[in-house]
Scaffold this motif. Structure first.
Motif, short mmCIF file in Angstrom:
data_model
loop_
_atom_site.label_atom_id
_atom_site.label_comp_id
_atom_site.label_asym_id
_atom_site.label_seq_id
_atom_site.Cartn_x
_atom_site.Cartn_y
_atom_site.Cartn_z
N MET A 1 -41.62 -17.78 -29.95
CA MET A 1 -41.16 -16.76 -29.02
C MET A 1 -40.12 -15.85 -29.66
O MET A 1 -40.10 -14.64 -29.44
N ALA A 2 -39.24 -16.44 -30.47
CA ALA A 2 -38.22 -15.63 -31.14
C ALA A 2 -38.86 -14.63 -32.09
O ALA A 2 -38.39 -13.49 -32.22
N ALA A 3 -39.96 -15.05 -32.72
CA ALA A 3 -40.65 -14.14 -33.65
C ALA A 3 -41.24 -12.96 -32.90
O ALA A 3 -41.23 -11.82 -33.40
N VAL A 4 -41.75 -13.18 -31.70
CA VAL A 4 -42.32 -12.09 -30.90
C VAL A 4 -41.23 -11.11 -30.49
O VAL A 4 -41.38 -9.89 -30.60
N ALA A 5 -40.10 -11.63 -30.01
CA ALA A 5 -38.98 -10.76 -29.62
C ALA A 5 -38.47 -9.97 -30.81
O ALA A 5 -38.15 -8.77 -30.70
N LEU A 6 -38.39 -10.62 -31.97
CA LEU A 6 -37.94 -9.93 -33.18
C LEU A 6 -38.92 -8.84 -33.58
O LEU A 6 -38.51 -7.76 -34.04
N SER A 7 -40.20 -9.09 -33.41
CA SER A 7 -41.21 -8.06 -33.72
C SER A 7 -41.06 -6.85 -32.81
O SER A 7 -41.17 -5.70 -33.26
N ILE A 8 -40.79 -7.09 -31.54
CA ILE A 8 -40.57 -5.98 -30.60
C ILE A 8 -39.33 -5.20 -31.01
O ILE A 8 -39.31 -3.97 -30.97
N THR A 9 -38.28 -5.92 -31.40
CA THR A 9 -37.05 -5.25 -31.83
C THR A 9 -37.30 -4.36 -33.03
O THR A 9 -36.88 -3.19 -33.04
N ARG A 10 -37.97 -4.88 -34.04
CA ARG A 10 -38.25 -4.08 -35.23
C ARG A 10 -39.09 -2.86 -34.89
O ARG A 10 -38.84 -1.76 -35.40
N THR A 11 -40.07 -3.04 -34.03
CA THR A 11 -40.94 -1.92 -33.66
C THR A 11 -40.17 -0.83 -32.93
O THR A 11 -40.32 0.36 -33.23
N GLU A 12 -39.34 -1.21 -31.97
CA GLU A 12 -38.57 -0.23 -31.21
C GLU A 12 -37.58 0.52 -32.10
O GLU A 12 -37.42 1.74 -31.98
N VAL A 13 -36.91 -0.21 -32.98
CA VAL A 13 -35.95 0.44 -33.88
C VAL A 13 -36.69 1.39 -34.83
O VAL A 13 -36.25 2.54 -35.04
N ARG A 14 -37.82 0.95 -35.36
CA ARG A 14 -38.57 1.79 -36.29
C ARG A 14 -39.07 3.06 -35.60
O ARG A 14 -38.98 4.15 -36.15
N ARG A 15 -39.57 2.93 -34.39
CA ARG A 15 -40.09 4.10 -33.66
C ARG A 15 -38.97 5.09 -33.35
O ARG A 15 -39.15 6.30 -33.46
N THR A 16 -37.80 4.57 -32.96
CA THR A 16 -36.69 5.45 -32.63
C THR A 16 -36.18 6.18 -33.87
O THR A 16 -35.92 7.39 -33.83
N VAL A 17 -36.06 5.46 -34.96
CA VAL A 17 -35.59 6.09 -36.21
C VAL A 17 -36.58 7.14 -36.68
O VAL A 17 -36.19 8.23 -37.11
N ARG A 18 -37.87 6.85 -36.59
CA ARG A 18 -38.87 7.83 -36.99
C ARG A 18 -38.82 9.07 -36.10
O ARG A 18 -38.98 10.19 -36.58
#
Length: 553
Positions: A1-18
């Motif tokens: 479950m922690a890996a899924v939450a971390l994946s969401i975090t990375r995706t949201e940060v990457r999308r915002t930075v882009r």
């Protein structure tokens, strides 16, 4: 479950930075703000902070001074926490609580993982902005104090604040967004609520009320639990003893608050994300009724095609007022003037003229600064229909005049009467403002037709709208500002003063001597003024021809 939450975090940060990195205009504005607003503050701070570190390391702080330092740090920490909560609430209401591609995210994992991932992404994004300057100032203090502790405890303090403020702000923001998007009695008036909020917010800044509130909170919260994390920062200041109890309570309390906030945020987000949006058909019925009423009032004076264009332009803007957000940008520069007006109890004459000039500018920016791009997907159908360019452009000009003329009459008259202007000059101000609000829509049509924008742009993080192009915006503003400046120069009989100023400036610069006679300035001012006066009809004729002969290729 922690890996899924971390994946969401990375995706949201990457999308915002882009998204930020891909918007050159936003990057340019951020660079300008950083250079002119934050640059001087940072430079002065980096000069002063090392000296403060040296004084602290020298052991020159008395018991009273140490107590003052603790009060300052704890009070500032409490106010900073409240500010971060407010920013998190605003971010959640405007962007974060609206999940992108909810059918994918909410069905692929649990709400718990989604909430934790989104909140962690917000913490990371806040940290990107806060940690670098924090480390920079902490390093400057450490260089003077001779200890590395400030560099260690300052980022820890920011992390502690973010890990509590962001979850709390997310939880509160989710419920606010739920009220304004799902709860029908509130959702029906959300536009008015947003407008009232920003009026109060900027009004508090302009009048100094926000500073008063912050000062009161700063003093009242120094000894409160919100100030306890400040003792972490105190631990990095030589000669000042932090409270071990305060540090322990801050760490334990932060873990408790963060856990409770996440525990409340999960069912709150689930309630909001799986709820149906409010139905506001009543607004559409009322809007149609008001549009029909307006069409009835215009039926005796305007032809049916012109009347249809006029009513449609007003109706589309009423449905999506976010399209006009750029019209309010110049008002941000007037916040300092508002405080001066409140303190003086009157409006200085030059401010009355500036505000009237803004009304004139806004009249053309409302409906006519992008006549082709505003049609959107309907452009081919409209251009190839029986509607002529004269009817299309005239309808937009009338729409701008219908909205702007009453506002120009009332506001310019009020400002003229409140200001020290005489009745004769007040009458001239009112007449000039009203005439200007009729002329500038015609001026804007040609400029907007020459520099159209057909694609939408991001107004907020999750709202897009078709707006005038930056070129049209700049050219239109100059087309109003330059004749206005020329008129002021001629009215004040200032050519000789300007000529002397240019000559005196040239003598102290390494550039070759520059001499411009007062007569040349007078002639130039008359030319600019005359061109500005004939520009609206010429611009109108160009817009008509551009519409009639528009080529999609």
């Amino acid at each position: 479950m922690a890996a899924v939450a971390l994946s969401i975090t990375r995706t949201e940060v990457r999308r915002t930075v882009r998204a930020v990195a891909g918007d050159r205009t936003k990057l340019l504005m951020m660079a300008v703000v950083a250079l002119f607003a934050l640059g001087p503050v940072t430079a002065v701070g980096l000069l002063i902070v090392p000296e403060l570190g040296e004084e602290a390391a020298a052991g020159s702080l008395s018991a009273a001074d140490a107590a003052t330092v603790i009060e300052f740090v704890t009070g500032g920490t409490a106010v900073l926490w409240l500010f971060l909560v407010l920013m998190a609430i605003m971010r959640t209401v405007t962007a974060v609580a609206k999940v992108d591609k909810p059918a994918f995210l909410l069905l692929s994992t649990t709400v718990r993982n989604s909430v934790i991932g989104v909140v962690a992404a917000e913490i990371a994004l806040f940290a990107i902005w806060l940690v670098p300057p924090t480390v920079l100032f902490a390093a400057a203090f450490a260089s003077g104090s001779g200890t590395v502790l400030p560099v260690l405890v300052a980022p820890l303090l920011i992390a502690l604040l973010l890990c509590t403020a962001v979850p709390v702000g997310f939880t509160v923001g989710v419920w606010i967004r739920h009220l304004i998007t799902v709860y029908e009695p509130v959702a029906r008036y959300r536009t008015l609520l947003f407008a009232a909020f920003w009026v109060v917010y900027f009004g508090a800044i302009a009048t100094g009320g926000l500073n008063t509130v912050m000062g009161t909170l700063f003093s009242a919260l120094q000894a409160s639990p919100l100030g306890w994390p400040g003792h972490l920062l105190v631990a990095g200041i030589p000669g000042v003893d932090p409270s071990a109890t305060g540090i322990a309570a801050a760490i334990g309390g932060s873990l408790l608050v963060a856990g409770l906030a996440i525990a409340v945020a999960i069912p709150s987000a689930e309630r909001h994300w799986f709820a149906d949006p409010a139905r506001t058909q009543d607004e559409e019925v009322d809007e149609t009724t008001s549009s029909d009423r307006l069409a009835g009032l215009l039926s005796g004076t305007l032809s049916r095609p012109v009347r249809t264009v006029t009513v449609t332009a007003i109706r589309r803007t009423k449905r999506a007022p976010i399209r006009l957000v750029y019209v309010g940008y110049p008002l941000l520069g007037a916040l300092g003037f508002v405080r001066q007006i409140v303190e003086l109890g009157t409006i200085p004459p030059f401010m009355a003229v500036l505000f009237s000039l803004y009304i004139v500018w806004a009249a053309g920016a409302l409906f006519t600064l992008n006549p082709l791009g505003d049609l959107g997907p309907a452009l081919p159908a409209v251009v190839t229909s029986t509607l002529t360019g004269k009817q299309a452009i005239r309808g937009r000009i009338i729409a701008g005049a219908l909205v702007a003329v009453p506002a120009a009459l009332c506001l310019s008259l009020a400002m003229g009467l409140v200001s020290p202007l005489s009745l004769e000059r007040t009458a001239a101000l009112v007449a000039g403002t009203v005439v200007g609000t009729v002329a500038t829509p015609a001026l804007a049509t040609g400029i907007g037709s020459a520099f159209p924008r057909f694609g939408s742009v991001n107004v907020t993080n999750n709202r897009e709208a078709v707006m005038p192009s930056k070129t049209a915006f700049v050219v239109y503003t100059l087309a109003i500002a330059l004749p206005a400046v020329a008129a002021v120069v001629l009215y004040l009989e200032a050519p000789e003063l300007i000529a002397d100023l240019i000559a005196s400036t040239a003598t102290v610069t390494p550039l070759p001597d520059l001499s411009i006679s007062a007569q040349a300035i007078t002639v130039g001012a008359w030319i600019v003024l005359i061109v500005g006066l004939i520009a609206p009809p010429v611009s109108y004729r160009y817009a008509v021809e551009r519409f009639d002969w528009y080529d999609f290729e």
